[in-house]
Design a protein around this motif. Sequence first.
Motif, PDB file in Angstrom:
ATOM      1  N   SER A 213      50.078  68.547  46.751  1.00  0.00           N
ATOM      2  CA  SER A 213      49.997  69.482  47.875  1.00  0.00           C
ATOM      3  C   SER A 213      48.622  69.480  48.537  1.00  0.00           C
ATOM      4  O   SER A 213      48.517  69.404  49.774  1.00  0.00           O
ATOM      5  CB  SER A 213      50.375  70.885  47.413  1.00  0.00           C
ATOM      6  N   ALA A 231      64.468  66.558  48.195  1.00  0.00           N
ATOM      7  CA  ALA A 231      63.966  67.937  48.209  1.00  0.00           C
ATOM      8  C   ALA A 231      62.453  67.962  48.343  1.00  0.00           C
ATOM      9  O   ALA A 231      61.898  68.707  49.166  1.00  0.00           O
ATOM     10  CB  ALA A 231      64.396  68.651  46.929  1.00  0.00           C
ATOM     11  N   THR A 232      61.767  67.120  47.572  1.00  0.00           N
ATOM     12  CA  THR A 232      60.309  67.049  47.677  1.00  0.00           C
ATOM     13  C   THR A 232      59.894  66.448  49.012  1.00  0.00           C
ATOM     14  O   THR A 232      58.932  66.900  49.642  1.00  0.00           O
ATOM     15  CB  THR A 232      59.723  66.230  46.519  1.00  0.00           C
ATOM     16  N   ARG A 234      61.384  66.682  51.825  1.00  0.00           N
ATOM     17  CA  ARG A 234      61.532  67.692  52.884  1.00  0.00           C
ATOM     18  C   ARG A 234      60.334  68.631  52.902  1.00  0.00           C
ATOM     19  O   ARG A 234      59.804  68.962  53.964  1.00  0.00           O
ATOM     20  CB  ARG A 234      62.840  68.464  52.672  1.00  0.00           C
ATOM     21  N   ARG A 235      59.890  69.043  51.712  1.00  0.00           N
ATOM     22  CA  ARG A 235      58.720  69.931  51.652  1.00  0.00           C
ATOM     23  C   ARG A 235      57.471  69.233  52.177  1.00  0.00           C
ATOM     24  O   ARG A 235      56.665  69.823  52.907  1.00  0.00           O
ATOM     25  CB  ARG A 235      58.492  70.396  50.205  1.00  0.00           C
ATOM     26  N   GLU A 238      57.603  68.984  56.019  1.00  0.00           N
ATOM     27  CA  GLU A 238      57.301  70.262  56.659  1.00  0.00           C
ATOM     28  C   GLU A 238      55.811  70.579  56.551  1.00  0.00           C
ATOM     29  O   GLU A 238      55.190  71.049  57.513  1.00  0.00           O
ATOM     30  CB  GLU A 238      58.135  71.365  56.003  1.00  0.00           C
ATOM     31  N   GLN A 239      55.237  70.322  55.397  1.00  0.00           N
ATOM     32  CA  GLN A 239      53.823  70.620  55.172  1.00  0.00           C
ATOM     33  C   GLN A 239      52.937  69.742  56.057  1.00  0.00           C
ATOM     34  O   GLN A 239      51.983  70.226  56.684  1.00  0.00           O
ATOM     35  CB  GLN A 239      53.505  70.391  53.690  1.00  0.00           C
TER      36      GLN A 239
END
Length: 492
Positions: A213, A231-232, A234-235, A238-239
Motif C-alpha cells: 500500500s 480483488a487485490t 481492484r483495490r 482504485e488507490q
Amino acid sequence: MEKYLLHIDGERRASSTGEFFESDNPFEGRPWAQIARGNSDDVDRAVTAAHRAMTSGPWAEMTQSHRGLVLTTIADHLAQNAELLACIEVRDNGKLYSEMLGQCQYLPNWFRYYGGLADKIEGTVVPIDKPGYFAYTQKSPVGVVGIITPWNSPLLLLVWKLAPALAAGCSVVIKPSEYTSASTLEFVRLLEEAGLPAGVVNVVTGFGVEVGSPLVDHPLVRKISFTGSDATGRRIGEQASRQFKHVSLELGGKSPNIVFEDADIESAVNGAVSGIFAATGQTCIAGSRLLVQRSIHDEVVEKVVALARSARMGDPMDSQTQVGPVTTRDQFDKVLHYIDVGREDGATLALGGKAATGGDCGNGWFVEPTIYTGVNNASRLAQEEVFGPVLAVIAFDTEEEAVAIANDSRYGLGAGVWTQNMGRAFRVSAAVHSGTVWVNTYRAVSYMMPFGGFKDSGLGRENGIGAVDDYLETKSVWINTGAPVGNPFVMR
C-alpha cells in the motif's frame, strides 16, 4: 534458517524495525528462511534510491544502446545461474524443479529481446498541417515503477514486467509476495553482479498493508504493475487512480478448455490434464473449466480421469514427481474448501476430493488431483477461481452453446480450443472473450507474444514489442521555424 535482507540502493539492508518473518517450504510444511519485514519507511528509502538512479548517475546518463547492452549482459549472467534460482523457487513455492528450471532457463530471453529493443524506441516527426512549424514526438521513461508480484511464478512474472521497464529506462521498486520473496532477492543480486547500476532495481519485502500500500501511494512512483487476485487488483487500481498513476493489472481467470467432437482426443486429454494439474493448478491461466461436446463427453472424461489418476505426487525436487504441493497453508485450506463447495453444488466427484497424505507427500500441503463432472456453469465451482488442482467438467451440444458457456464468466484471461476444423478454430477463437486463445495446445507463452486479459482479468498487456509502451510517456514538441506570432487580440 537462511536469512534475507532488503535490497536498497545496491546494498543488503535490514528493515527499519529489524524485524523478520518466516517463509515456509511447502513440501516440508515448515519454515526454511527468514525474510526482512519492511514497512513504509523502507519503501520511502527504496523509492528515493530508485528516483535518484533515474535522475542522476550512470543509469540516467546511459544511452539507450548502452542500456540494451546491460540487459543482454544480464541475460548471460542469469543463464549461468538458472539452477541456483530454480532451487530457491522450489523451496519457496513447491513447484516442480523441472518446471522451475525450465522457467529460469527461459528468463534470459526476455532480457535479450528487450535489450535488443532498447535502442529502437523512437519518436516521430509529424508532417504537421501548419506552415512554419516543425513538430516531433519524444519517448521518455514514465518514472519509478512499483512492481508487485505473486507467489506462484515469482521470477517469471517479475521478468515480464522488469525487462520492458528497464528497456524503457525506468527504475524499479519490487514488492514480492510475502510467501515467496527469497528468489527475487537473489535475482536482484545477480542483476547488479551483471552490471546494473545500484538503485535501479530495489526490493522491499513484507506484507501488503505495510509495504504494498505505501508503494502504491508513494508520490514518486508513477506506475504500478501488479499480478495477483482480482480483488487485490481492484483495490490497487482504485488507490493508484487517486494520483492518476499508470496501472497494469494481470489478474485471475476461470479459463475454458473447449473440446469439440472432431478433436484429436489424445492431444486434447493431454492438454486438459496439463492445463489444470501442471503447476498444481496454481496459475492464472489454468484450464479449470473443461467444456466437452456431449457426443464424446464420457470418452474424454474417462481418459482425463485415468491420466490424472496416474500422476505421481511427492518431492518437487525429484525428477519423477509430476504434481507438487500447494504453495501456502492458506491456499491449501482454500482449495479444500472449494472441493466441499463442488459437493454442495451437486456436481459428481470423479476423482480425488481430499488432501493427499503419507508416502512421498511427507508433511507437505498436497491436494489430490480432483475432477468434478456434471458441473453447472452457474455454480461457484465454475465461476470462482480455485487456484488449485480442481477441474470442473461441463458438457455442451453445439458450437454456439460452447461459446456461450465459455463467455459466461466475469474473467477472460485464457481459453483453449481443440478441433481439427480450421474454420471452427478461427470462428471460436474470434468469439471467445479472452486475451489469449490456444488452439490444439495450452499454456504456451513467449516473450514475443502479448499476454493479458479481458473483463475482470485485468488491464494492459505484457510481453511483445508493445509492452515497452506501458513504461513510456509521449511528449509532443512544437518548434516555430518562421510562422508569424501575431497580436492575440487581432483576429484575422
